[in-house]
Each structure stands twice: as C-alpha cells, then as structure tokens.
Enzyme design. Structure first.
Site, PDB file in Angstrom:
ATOM      1  N   CYS A 131      -2.359   8.790   3.518  1.00  0.00           N
ATOM      2  CA  CYS A 131      -2.144   8.287   2.161  1.00  0.00           C
ATOM      3  C   CYS A 131      -3.270   8.716   1.228  1.00  0.00           C
ATOM      4  O   CYS A 131      -3.039   9.200   0.141  1.00  0.00           O
ATOM      5  CB  CYS A 131      -2.005   6.779   2.190  1.00  0.00           C
TER       6      CYS A 131
ATOM      7  N   GLU B  98       0.878  -1.187   0.000  1.00  0.00           N
ATOM      8  CA  GLU B  98       0.000   0.000   0.000  1.00  0.00           C
ATOM      9  C   GLU B  98       0.899   1.215   0.000  1.00  0.00           C
ATOM     10  O   GLU B  98       1.606   1.462   0.970  1.00  0.00           O
ATOM     11  CB  GLU B  98      -0.904  -0.011   1.234  1.00  0.00           C
TER      12      GLU B  98
END
Ligand code: NAD
Length: 476
Positions: A283, A249
C-alpha cells in the site's frame, strides 16, 4: 467437493473448532500454477455462526483482566514464532513472495513483533477531574464484535494488525481473508484461535454473502478493513444502516521527490526497495517517482542496473528476492499499464512485458519520461512498475505529487534535511519519509490523507480505535 481436485483441505475456524464447508475450491501457486491446497467456500450461515460465537464470547473476554489479555498477545506471538517455518512456506506458495529477504519469513517476524508490541500498550483509567464538585474518570471500553477484512499483499501481517489491538482491548473478532490468500490466513488464525477462549477469534472464508454479511450484520460493532479505496467506499455504504465504527486503510499512489543534491548511487537502493518491496504490491510503496532534471538520467540508470540484477523467480528458491505477481487480475493490470505507457509518451528503460513461461512473472519495469495524465502515473499500479517523472521546478513536483487523492505516504530525498522538511510540510500524506520510503513500525501511527484512510492503526491511537470512551461522572 469436485472429485478432480487435489491437495490438502483447509478449514474455517469458528467457536473454538474447525468448520467444514460444503464446497471447496483449488488454490494455485502463482509461481508455478500448481494446486497447493483446497480452500473452503464460506457461506452466509458460516458467517452468522461466527458472529454469534464472537458475540457470546465477548462479555467474558472483556471481563478478563488487562494483564490476561496482554499475556494472550504474548502467547500468540510465541505461537507464530513456533510455527513460523510452516507458515512462511505456505505463505510463499500461496502469495508468491520469496521466503527470504523482505518476504515470508520477514512477514511472520512482523506478526510476532506486532503482537508483542500490542501487549506492551496500556489504556489505564484517566482521571480528568477530581475536585470538590466531582470525580470524573475516562475509561476505554471494548466495542464488542469486530469484523476484519484483509487484502492479499501482506495477508498475515495485516490480519495481525487487525486482530492484535482488537483482542487486546477486549473485543472478539471475525476475520474474512482475501479470497487470494485464504489458506495461509486460515492456518495462522486456527493456530491462534485455538489458544484463546472459544469464540474470541473466528475465521470465515470468502464466499457468496460473507463480506456483505459481515459489513451489514447487526451484531458486528466495527469493521477494520484494509484494501482498495473502491471497496472501502462500498463498505462505508454497507455499514451505514447499522452505524458501525470503521477503520479503513485503503489505496495509496505514493509520490517520492528526489532533489538535485542527492548522490544517485547512494539513494538508488533505498528508492528501489521503497518502490519494489513485495514486488510493488504494498500500500505504502513508492508509486510515482519525481526526479530533478540534473540527476534524472543517473537515477534512471542506477535503478535500471538494480532492476536487471535483482533475482526474480519462485519464492521457495532461496536465491530469489522477488517473486511473481500474486494473481492474474493484478498481472493483467500491470501488463495493461506497461503496454499503454509507450503509446502515451513513456520510454520503457527496463522490463515492459511479461516474462514467458509459467507463473505470473513480470520483470521490474521502469517507465522514463512519464507524465501526469498517463495511466501508469494516475492509477495505483500495485505491482513491479514505476513511472519516473522529470521535473525542474520543485513547486511543480509538489503540485503533481498532491494532484491525486490517495495519499498514504510520500517521500523527499535530499542531503538538506531542512529543505526536505519544508517540502514535507507542503505534501498531503499520512506519513512523509525523508531519505527512505514505506517503513512501518508498531509504535508509529499509520494512516493516510484524503481517500487513503479513515482512522489510523498502530500504537496507542490504533488501540484506542478499538474502544469506546466511557465516562464515570461521580458527584461529590
Ligand atoms: P480489495 O479491496 O479488492 O479487497 C480487500 C478485501 O476486501 C478482500 O478481502 C475482499 O474480498 C474484500 N471485499 C471486496 N469487496 C468487498 C465488499 N463489497 N464488501 C466487503 N469486503 C469486500 O483490495 P486488494 O486487491 O485485496 O488489495 C489491494 C489494495 O489494498 C490496494 O489498493 C492497496 O493499496 C490497498 N492496501 C492498503 C493498505 C493500507 O494499509 N492502507 C495495506 C495493504 C493494501
């Protein structure tokens, strides 16, 4: 240990017990610069001991019933709840995020929510054929030892995102936290690991050879990594010779497109927090805002008003909703992007320079008249700075939104949901939000497109990614 250091010594936790390190280093509060504790410095031999413990523990853990492992996840959730005040204080001191609001207490709440949600998932045996010729069953079996590598922005929640599905599926874990948020991770993991059979969960602090050891170790079967795209690429290379499974990720430079039919007052707060949750160090935060010319000035002024009234200061002071930037490296990056913006044609409408005094405080910074090609648009800022780009043709906004290669999420803001959905179809992203940005939940798969991700986390897909499929094919 350096005789001049001060503060509580924290320890690694390996094979059911504390592991002392030969060396320690000071960890400082990003809001005050004060020493808050001593982090152990991990070594390759600590890592090897942790992997060996995880490998020894794994067959026994895999043999436990599914219900035992579900129950273990619920027990870990209770431990987090019982220690949430202590862990939240430590997280705020180390990471900088405020205790209140979408801060440390919120993060700890997420940890226990994710553990409880993971307990509810199940991967029963699937019968895929049962006829005169054969009975064929599909089973989901654990992979073995999973190495977890975490970042510093949501360090505890992301650690749980890795740990919960791994142990639920019957794997054992060695986690290596970010060097910037070692203490809070060590403390949380030791509490959790002590409640599990010896060796099921181990934590080794960063140090020379530790990350490399984890990503190249022959006894580590999978790496779950959350961090930057550049590090993700290095991990993929390092893991290739041992053919590890990977969930990566990585970075996002998320675009939001605001159509002219919105009410600027009504959407401003959603856009603000979509961009500035955790001071932009998220993120899937909104990192490039494309606003239609008709409402451009109004959106800019609504966002500037919010920015100027949002209390920012040390996170332990409960009146603050925004804290410092977590570390100096990130502080320098935001400073560079803010200072280069005016020379590249941007117009700073609020913020723009670091706050004087102690701590890595940087005011919320809005860059109007931003354009593609500017550093603050093309690079993931990962901090309290938002470029606002004007558009007149929606096709052009979509083209620009899709023009980079890190696409965790995107958002479309409009009163007309059908129109927003038609735009969503054309956006490259793991998630497209409509009239919100950045929400994650344990039952919704989360991952990105292109260079943002490899694999997804959460929900049944996330759990499956911690398993191999094993087929039983029985002749009749
Ligand atoms: P980073 O890549 O610098 O570090 C992440 C982790 O990787 C740390 O534990 C670090 O010590 C470790 N690491 C560094 N080099 C390594 C190597 N060669 N081999 C193995 N491990 C190594 O990232 P960061 O600065 O901690 O986090 C910020 C980045 O993370 C941003 O790009 C952000 O978008 C991304 N992020 C993504 C998600 C997501 O779910 N996609 C979530 C949070 C953060």
């Amino acid at each position: 240990m350096d005789g001049m250091t001060q503060g509580e010594q924290f320890h690694m936790f390996v094979d059911g017990q504390h592991k002392q390190a030969e060396e320690s280093r000071e960890v400082r509060d990003p809001a005050t610069g004060e020493v808050i504790g001593l982090a152990p410095v991990g070594t390759r031999s600590d890592l090897d001991a942790a992997v060996a413990a995880a490998k020894r523990a794994q067959p026994g853990w895999a043999q436990q019933s599914d219900e035992v492992r579900a129950q273990a996840c619920r027990k870990l959730a209770n431990i987090i709840d019982d220690h949430s005040a202590e862990l939240a204080q430590l997280l705020t001191k180390e990471q900088g995020k405020p205790l209140k609001g979408i801060g440390s207490e919120f993060e700890l709440g997420g940890c226990s929510a994710w553990l409880n949600a993971t307990a509810q998932l199940a991967l029963p045996v699937e019968v895929i054929q049962d006829d005169d010729a054969a009975r064929v069953e599909k089973r989901y079996v654990p992979l073995g030892v999973i190495g977890s590598i975490t970042p510093w922005n949501w360090p505890l929640l992301i650690a749980i995102w890795h740990i919960a599905p791994s142990i639920r599926a019957g794997n054992t874990v060695v986690i290596k936290p970010s060097p910037y948020t070692t203490l809070s991770t060590l403390r949380m993991v030791e509490l959790l690991a002590a409640a599990l059979p010896q060796g099921v969960l181990n934590v080794v602090a960063d140090g020379e050879g530790v990350a490399e050891g984890l990503t190249t170790h022959k006894d580590v079967d999978k790496i779950i990594f959350t961090g930057s795209t550049e590090t993700g690429k290095k991990i993929m290379v390092a893991a290739a010779p041992t053919l590890k499974k990977l969930t990566l990720e990585m970075g996002g430079n998320d675009a939001g497109i605001v159509l002219p039919d919105v009410d600027p007052k009504a959407v401003a707060e959603g856009i603000f927090w979509g961009a500035f949750i955790n001071n932009g160090q998220t993120c899937a935060a909104l990192k490039r805002l494309y606003v239609h010319d008709d409402i451009y000035d109004e959106i800019c002024s609504e966002l500037a008003q919010l920015a100027e009234t949002m209390p920012m200061g040390p996170g332990l002071d409960e009146s603050n909703v925004l804290g410092p930037i977590q570390n100096e490296m990130q502080f320098q990056k935001v400073t560079r992007l803010a200072s280069s913006s005016p020379t590249e044609g941007g117009r700073v409408i609020t913020g723009g320079a670091p706050r004087e005094g102690k701590g890595f405080f940087f005011p919320i910074t809005l860059i109007a008249d931003a354009r593609e090609g500017m550093a603050c648009v093309d690079e993931e800022q990962f901090g309290p700075l938002l470029p606002i780009i004007r558009f007149t043709e929606v096709d052009d906004a979509i083209r620009q939104a899709n023009s980079l290669d890190v696409d965790l999420a995107a958002s479309v803001w409009s009163k007309d949901i059908d129109r927003a959905l038609a735009i969503a179809e054309r956006l490259v992203a793991g998630t497209v939000y409509i009239n919100k940005h950045g929400e994650v939940a344990p039952h919704i798969p989360f991952g990105g497109a292109r260079y943002s991700s490899m694999g997804v986390e959460f929900g049944i897909e996330g759990l499956k990614s911690c398993t191999n499929i094993k087929v039983y094919n029985i002749a009749k």
